[in-house]
Design a protein around this motif. Structure first.
Motif, short mmCIF file in Angstrom:
data_model
loop_
_atom_site.label_atom_id
_atom_site.label_comp_id
_atom_site.label_asym_id
_atom_site.label_seq_id
_atom_site.Cartn_x
_atom_site.Cartn_y
_atom_site.Cartn_z
N PRO A 175 57.24 -110.81 -49.53
CA PRO A 175 57.04 -111.31 -48.16
C PRO A 175 56.59 -110.18 -47.23
O PRO A 175 56.86 -109.01 -47.47
N ASP A 176 55.90 -110.57 -46.17
CA ASP A 176 55.49 -109.59 -45.16
C ASP A 176 56.73 -109.17 -44.36
O ASP A 176 57.64 -109.98 -44.15
N PRO A 177 56.78 -107.92 -43.92
CA PRO A 177 57.97 -107.45 -43.17
C PRO A 177 58.14 -108.22 -41.86
O PRO A 177 57.17 -108.38 -41.11
N PRO A 178 59.33 -108.71 -41.59
CA PRO A 178 59.54 -109.52 -40.38
C PRO A 178 59.35 -108.74 -39.08
O PRO A 178 59.04 -109.32 -38.06
N GLN A 179 59.51 -107.44 -39.11
CA GLN A 179 59.38 -106.64 -37.89
C GLN A 179 57.94 -106.21 -37.61
O GLN A 179 57.69 -105.50 -36.64
N MET A 180 57.00 -106.64 -38.40
CA MET A 180 55.60 -106.22 -38.27
C MET A 180 55.00 -106.71 -36.96
O MET A 180 55.14 -107.88 -36.60
N ASP A 181 54.33 -105.79 -36.26
CA ASP A 181 53.56 -106.16 -35.08
C ASP A 181 52.11 -106.35 -35.52
O ASP A 181 51.38 -105.38 -35.70
N TYR A 182 51.72 -107.58 -35.73
CA TYR A 182 50.40 -107.88 -36.27
C TYR A 182 49.27 -107.56 -35.30
O TYR A 182 48.14 -107.37 -35.70
N ARG A 183 49.60 -107.50 -34.00
CA ARG A 183 48.57 -107.17 -33.00
C ARG A 183 48.03 -105.76 -33.19
O ARG A 183 46.87 -105.49 -32.91
N THR A 184 48.89 -104.85 -33.63
CA THR A 184 48.52 -103.44 -33.70
C THR A 184 48.40 -102.91 -35.14
O THR A 184 48.19 -101.71 -35.32
N ALA A 185 48.54 -103.77 -36.12
CA ALA A 185 48.44 -103.32 -37.52
C ALA A 185 47.06 -102.72 -37.76
O ALA A 185 46.04 -103.28 -37.35
N ASP A 186 47.03 -101.57 -38.43
CA ASP A 186 45.75 -100.92 -38.70
C ASP A 186 45.07 -101.56 -39.90
O ASP A 186 45.65 -102.38 -40.62
N VAL A 187 43.82 -101.17 -40.13
CA VAL A 187 43.01 -101.77 -41.19
C VAL A 187 43.65 -101.57 -42.56
O VAL A 187 43.70 -102.49 -43.37
N ARG A 188 44.17 -100.37 -42.82
CA ARG A 188 44.77 -100.11 -44.12
C ARG A 188 45.97 -101.03 -44.36
O ARG A 188 46.13 -101.59 -45.45
N THR A 189 46.79 -101.20 -43.37
CA THR A 189 47.95 -102.09 -43.49
C THR A 189 47.50 -103.53 -43.71
O THR A 189 48.04 -104.22 -44.58
N LEU A 190 46.52 -103.98 -42.94
CA LEU A 190 46.02 -105.34 -43.08
C LEU A 190 45.43 -105.59 -44.46
O LEU A 190 45.62 -106.64 -45.05
N ARG A 191 44.73 -104.59 -44.98
CA ARG A 191 44.03 -104.78 -46.25
C ARG A 191 44.93 -104.58 -47.47
O ARG A 191 44.69 -105.20 -48.50
N HIS A 192 45.92 -103.70 -47.38
CA HIS A 192 46.64 -103.33 -48.60
C HIS A 192 48.14 -103.62 -48.61
O HIS A 192 48.73 -103.67 -49.68
N ASP A 193 48.74 -103.79 -47.44
CA ASP A 193 50.20 -103.91 -47.40
C ASP A 193 50.71 -105.29 -47.04
O ASP A 193 51.92 -105.53 -47.14
N LEU A 194 49.85 -106.17 -46.60
CA LEU A 194 50.29 -107.49 -46.12
C LEU A 194 49.62 -108.62 -46.90
O LEU A 194 48.64 -108.41 -47.59
#
Length: 165
Positions: A13-32
């Motif tokens: 699952p995606d981390p519940p504390q994630m701020d999706y507004r500010t997630a960087d490209v690497r996080t969006l592409r590889h961690d979520l």
């Protein structure tokens, strides 16, 4: 006819504390947004799919759109007999999906397909259209599930870079 789809994993699952507004490209592409993806030819009733549960589905859609554009670099387009190759590799394994365009057709093969199994073959224009539709539909689904994702500038850039055809 091409069918692209995905399913999100409950194991990752995606981390519940994630701020999706500010997630960087690497996080969006590889961690979520981990899960599985498939690419199917509905005419022949064959598909290429993952069953690992950890494939970053947004990265897959993004990379697929990049690859379809990369396959279109020959100025002769559909008239070109010279094969153009591309591959999509998965960051957490050695598995890869291979793409080869010749004339207006793209053959899609993968490491995990049987050696005697023929590749899936798609019209390049149809693959471009379906890849972009898949990306936009996926983004719509993900923004419905995750508050703030639709406000992320990286998502805006991605949608602008690959508009629906």
């Amino acid at each position: 006819m091409i069918d692209l789809g995905y399913s999100l994993s409950r194991r990752f699952p995606d981390p519940p504390q994630m701020d999706y507004r500010t997630a960087d490209v690497r996080t969006l592409r590889h961690d979520l947004f981990c899960g599985d993806v498939y690419l199917a030819d509905t005419k022949t009733d064959r598909e290429l799919s993952t069953a690992w549960g950890w494939v970053p589905v947004l990265d897959f859609a993004w990379a697929l759109c990049d690859i379809v554009e990369q396959l279109d670099t020959d100025p002769r387009g559909n008239r070109s007999a010279r094969p153009i190759h591309a591959e999509l590799d998965f960051t957490e394994s050695a598995d890869r999906i291979f793409f080869e365009r010749r004339f207006g057709w793209v053959d899609v093969d993968a490491d995990w397909m049987a050696a005697d199994e023929a590749p899936l073959t798609f019209n390049h224009s149809a693959l471009r259209r379906e890849a972009r539709d898949f990306l936009h539909d996926l983004i719509a689904d993900l923004t419905d599930m995750h508050d703030g994702l639709g406000d992320n500038p990286a998502i805006w850039d991605l949608q602008a870079r690959f508009p629906r055809v």
